[in-house]
Design a protein around this motif. Structure first.
Motif, PDB file in Angstrom:
ATOM      1  N   ALA A 195      22.787  28.925 -58.902  1.00 57.34           N
ATOM      2  CA  ALA A 195      24.207  28.630 -58.771  1.00 57.34           C
ATOM      3  C   ALA A 195      24.474  27.843 -57.492  1.00 57.34           C
ATOM      4  O   ALA A 195      23.793  28.030 -56.475  1.00 57.34           O
ATOM      5  CB  ALA A 195      25.015  29.930 -58.772  1.00 57.34           C
ATOM      6  N   ALA A 196      25.470  26.994 -57.548  1.00 57.10           N
ATOM      7  CA  ALA A 196      25.820  26.195 -56.376  1.00 57.10           C
ATOM      8  C   ALA A 196      26.461  27.049 -55.295  1.00 57.10           C
ATOM      9  O   ALA A 196      26.335  26.751 -54.105  1.00 57.10           O
ATOM     10  CB  ALA A 196      26.772  25.069 -56.776  1.00 57.10           C
ATOM     11  N   VAL A 235      30.040  32.157 -59.608  1.00 50.52           N
ATOM     12  CA  VAL A 235      29.296  31.561 -60.713  1.00 50.52           C
ATOM     13  C   VAL A 235      30.288  30.791 -61.568  1.00 50.52           C
ATOM     14  O   VAL A 235      31.388  31.282 -61.851  1.00 50.52           O
ATOM     15  CB  VAL A 235      28.594  32.638 -61.564  1.00 50.52           C
ATOM     16  CG1 VAL A 235      27.907  32.011 -62.774  1.00 50.52           C
ATOM     17  CG2 VAL A 235      27.580  33.410 -60.724  1.00 50.52           C
ATOM     18  N   THR A 236      29.932  29.589 -61.987  1.00 49.73           N
ATOM     19  CA  THR A 236      30.833  28.759 -62.789  1.00 49.73           C
ATOM     20  C   THR A 236      30.500  28.865 -64.269  1.00 49.73           C
ATOM     21  O   THR A 236      29.414  29.334 -64.653  1.00 49.73           O
ATOM     22  CB  THR A 236      30.745  27.288 -62.367  1.00 49.73           C
ATOM     23  OG1 THR A 236      29.450  26.768 -62.729  1.00 49.73           O
ATOM     24  CG2 THR A 236      30.943  27.137 -60.859  1.00 49.73           C
ATOM     25  N   ILE A 295      27.173  39.728 -57.463  1.00 53.01           N
ATOM     26  CA  ILE A 295      27.144  38.317 -57.079  1.00 53.01           C
ATOM     27  C   ILE A 295      27.166  38.244 -55.558  1.00 53.01           C
ATOM     28  O   ILE A 295      28.100  38.715 -54.909  1.00 53.01           O
ATOM     29  CB  ILE A 295      28.347  37.567 -57.677  1.00 53.01           C
ATOM     30  CG1 ILE A 295      28.257  37.542 -59.211  1.00 53.01           C
ATOM     31  CG2 ILE A 295      28.415  36.140 -57.132  1.00 53.01           C
ATOM     32  CD1 ILE A 295      29.470  36.922 -59.888  1.00 53.01           C
ATOM     33  N   ALA A 296      26.111  37.684 -54.982  1.00 53.49           N
ATOM     34  CA  ALA A 296      25.982  37.589 -53.530  1.00 53.49           C
ATOM     35  C   ALA A 296      24.928  36.551 -53.198  1.00 53.49           C
ATOM     36  O   ALA A 296      24.134  36.148 -54.057  1.00 53.49           O
ATOM     37  CB  ALA A 296      25.601  38.942 -52.925  1.00 53.49           C
ATOM     38  N   ALA A 297      24.902  36.125 -51.953  1.00 49.59           N
ATOM     39  CA  ALA A 297      23.960  35.091 -51.522  1.00 49.59           C
ATOM     40  C   ALA A 297      22.523  35.506 -51.808  1.00 49.59           C
ATOM     41  O   ALA A 297      22.075  36.578 -51.409  1.00 49.59           O
ATOM     42  CB  ALA A 297      24.132  34.817 -50.032  1.00 49.59           C
ATOM     43  N   GLY A 298      21.800  34.649 -52.543  1.00 55.08           N
ATOM     44  CA  GLY A 298      20.393  34.883 -52.838  1.00 55.08           C
ATOM     45  C   GLY A 298      20.106  35.950 -53.874  1.00 55.08           C
ATOM     46  O   GLY A 298      18.944  36.255 -54.126  1.00 55.08           O
ATOM     47  N   LEU A 320      12.766  35.451 -71.094  1.00 55.98           N
ATOM     48  CA  LEU A 320      13.782  35.905 -70.142  1.00 55.98           C
ATOM     49  C   LEU A 320      14.047  34.821 -69.091  1.00 55.98           C
ATOM     50  O   LEU A 320      13.149  34.067 -68.719  1.00 55.98           O
ATOM     51  CB  LEU A 320      13.355  37.189 -69.439  1.00 55.98           C
ATOM     52  CG  LEU A 320      13.080  38.418 -70.315  1.00 55.98           C
ATOM     53  CD1 LEU A 320      12.549  39.559 -69.469  1.00 55.98           C
ATOM     54  CD2 LEU A 320      14.337  38.831 -71.061  1.00 55.98           C
ATOM     55  N   ARG A 321      15.291  34.781 -68.594  1.00 55.05           N
ATOM     56  CA  ARG A 321      15.685  33.899 -67.499  1.00 55.05           C
ATOM     57  C   ARG A 321      16.678  34.641 -66.607  1.00 55.05           C
ATOM     58  O   ARG A 321      17.359  35.555 -67.050  1.00 55.05           O
ATOM     59  CB  ARG A 321      16.341  32.606 -68.023  1.00 55.05           C
ATOM     60  CG  ARG A 321      15.448  31.700 -68.836  1.00 55.05           C
ATOM     61  CD  ARG A 321      14.350  31.071 -68.011  1.00 55.05           C
ATOM     62  NE  ARG A 321      13.579  30.093 -68.761  1.00 55.05           N
ATOM     63  CZ  ARG A 321      12.545  30.382 -69.535  1.00 55.05           C
ATOM     64  NH1 ARG A 321      12.168  31.645 -69.691  1.00 55.05           N
ATOM     65  NH2 ARG A 321      11.881  29.448 -70.168  1.00 55.05           N
ATOM     66  N   VAL A 322      16.758  34.233 -65.351  1.00 59.73           N
ATOM     67  CA  VAL A 322      17.737  34.823 -64.438  1.00 59.73           C
ATOM     68  C   VAL A 322      18.548  33.707 -63.787  1.00 59.73           C
ATOM     69  O   VAL A 322      18.085  32.552 -63.677  1.00 59.73           O
ATOM     70  CB  VAL A 322      17.069  35.674 -63.347  1.00 59.73           C
ATOM     71  CG1 VAL A 322      16.414  36.897 -63.944  1.00 59.73           C
ATOM     72  CG2 VAL A 322      16.069  34.853 -62.535  1.00 59.73           C
ATOM     73  N   LEU A 323      19.740  34.066 -63.374  1.00 64.15           N
ATOM     74  CA  LEU A 323      20.580  33.169 -62.566  1.00 64.15           C
ATOM     75  C   LEU A 323      20.533  33.664 -61.128  1.00 64.15           C
ATOM     76  O   LEU A 323      20.706  34.859 -60.867  1.00 64.15           O
ATOM     77  CB  LEU A 323      22.011  33.155 -63.080  1.00 64.15           C
ATOM     78  CG  LEU A 323      23.013  32.276 -62.312  1.00 64.15           C
ATOM     79  CD1 LEU A 323      24.022  31.650 -63.281  1.00 64.15           C
ATOM     80  CD2 LEU A 323      23.746  33.054 -61.227  1.00 64.15           C
TER      81      LEU A 323
END
Length: 415
Positions: free
Chosen positions: A276-277, A282-283, A352-355, A407-410
């Motif tokens: 995420a930018a 998260v967008t 949702i947090a940095a890193g 599987l994938r993660v954001l």
């Protein structure tokens, strides 16, 4: 939240309906959820107008937050009812006819008074203690499926030894084109990798007074399950997500690229599908890109996994046509969705947090394996803490990555 419905009333409905778990009560919860979801969209439209006018009305903001919380609570009630349905489906509808009445009766006598009957010896083994009767074991397993979200979506394998070893085909078979009379030299053969899934031991040590056990009105099966399942499910929930694999399952987030177990699986690590930018947001495009990061053959059966705080934050996201990405349950047995894919609320997932890795997506039935060493064991201890009788209850559980390709993660950006 509708202007005619106060928060206290909503909370009361949720608590009662979640216990009811079906019928007209759950239909009422679904109706309220749909009503509040419409109120959410209407209030979001008001906020959008305020943003366009560069005006922030605190009254509208407070109303929006209340509605969002109400939608979360009502959806949680529906999810809980759906989890009960899932537990019944997985375990054949819960407790049924007693399969071994002699042993069950002997165990109950031992549970109450410490009596040891000849028929109880079949429950003893080299590890000490007694195997809980099938009915008790099944009751606790039912509750674990109901409470532990990962058990609802992952593959569960029962084993009879301490570990389970699985081979993985790493492919590599060679081939070639030849003429009718040309030589056929030897081609390369496939190679295999392996992983061993070992178990750790979960334990609980509930206690009851002897007077409580003497009371014939006490339902011992329900009491034991209620004391044990919450603690087991809590510990499992953390371990299946982030456990370090030492005397416990290895959580799936430990297999992400750069994490502790990134090199443990023969197929490699779980890729970061999207970075995420933002460090704290998260967008909608990033959520959609996360879906697109999974190869098409693996999309069937995929779902989102995130905690309630993340769901709360993503609920206002829209696509390019102004449609909300999140949608509530529309009928009994159906989960909440994001871009049409089911969402499993997993309390142990990071915020949702940095890193952080707040969102995972993929087919967990093909991606994560839970191994259960068959049988719950109970050791009766009336001596350590008189006048209480303790019931040292154990269950051996393991878990680990089954296939990183599904599987994938954001990942949120670093601060």
């Amino acid at each position: 939240m509708s202007k005619h419905m106060n928060p206290a009333k909503v909370r009361g409905i949720v608590a009662v309906r979640a216990d009811a778990g079906g019928g007209n009560d759950l239909k009422e919860v679904l109706a309220n959820l749909q009503k509040n979801w419409q109120a959410f969209k209407d209030t979001q439209a008001e906020k959008d107008k305020e943003v366009a006018a560069k005006f922030d009305d605190v009254v509208t903001t407070e109303k929006f937050d209340r509605i969002n919380s109400s939608v979360s609570e009502l959806q949680a009630a529906v999810d809980q009812a759906n989890a009960k349905l899932a537990a019944m489906s997985v375990n054949g509808g819960g407790a049924g006819q007693v399969k071994d009445k002699e042993y069950t009766d002997a165990f109950r006598a031992h549970f109450r008074k410490g009596d040891v009957q000849a028929s109880l010896n079949k429950g003893a083994d080299d590890e000490g203690g007694y195997l809980a009767p099938v009915e008790w074991d099944r009751t606790i397993t039912d509750k674990l499926v109901e409470i532990s979200p990962m058990r609802q979506i992952a593959q569960v394998q029962q084993i009879s030894t301490n570990g389970f070893r699985k081979l993985f085909n790493e492919k590599g078979t060679g081939s070639g084109w030849v003429g009718e009379t040309a030589a056929r030299p030897e081609t390369t053969t496939p190679t295999f990798g392996s992983m061993t899934y070992t178990t750790g031991e979960l334990y609980a040590n509930p206690a009851a007074t002897q007077q409580m056990l003497d009371d014939a009105e006490v339902n011992l099966e329900q009491w034991l399950a209620a004391e044990v399942d919450q603690e087991f499910a809590y510990q499992e929930g953390i371990a299946f997500v982030s456990g370090n694999g030492v005397n416990k399952p290895a959580g799936f987030l430990t297999y992400v690229t750069g994490a502790a177990n990134a090199a443990a699986h023969p197929y490699g690590a779980i890729p970061t599908g999207v970075t995420a930018a933002g460090a704290a947001a998260v967008t909608s495009d990033e959520v959609i890109d996360l879906i697109g990061s999974i190869p098409t053959p693996y999309l069937a059966g995929s779902r989102f996994v995130m905690n309630r705080s993340t769901i709360f934050s993503l609920r206002k996201l829209k696509d390019g046509q102004g449609n909300y990405l999140w949608q509530p349950s529309f009928q009994i047995g159906q989960p909440q969705t994001m871009v049409g894919y089911p969402i499993t609320e997993m309390p142990a997932m990071p915020n949702i947090a940095a890193g952080a890795f707040p969102i995972a997506f993929g087919n967990f039935q093909r991606g994560y394996l839970i191994v259960d060493r068959v049988g719950v064991r109970v050791l009766r201890d009336p001596y350590t803490n008189k006048p209480f009788v303790h019931f040292y209850t154990t269950k051996r559980v393991g878990g680990g990555l089954l296939n990183p390709e599904v599987l994938r993660v954001l990942k949120n950006a670093a601060a």
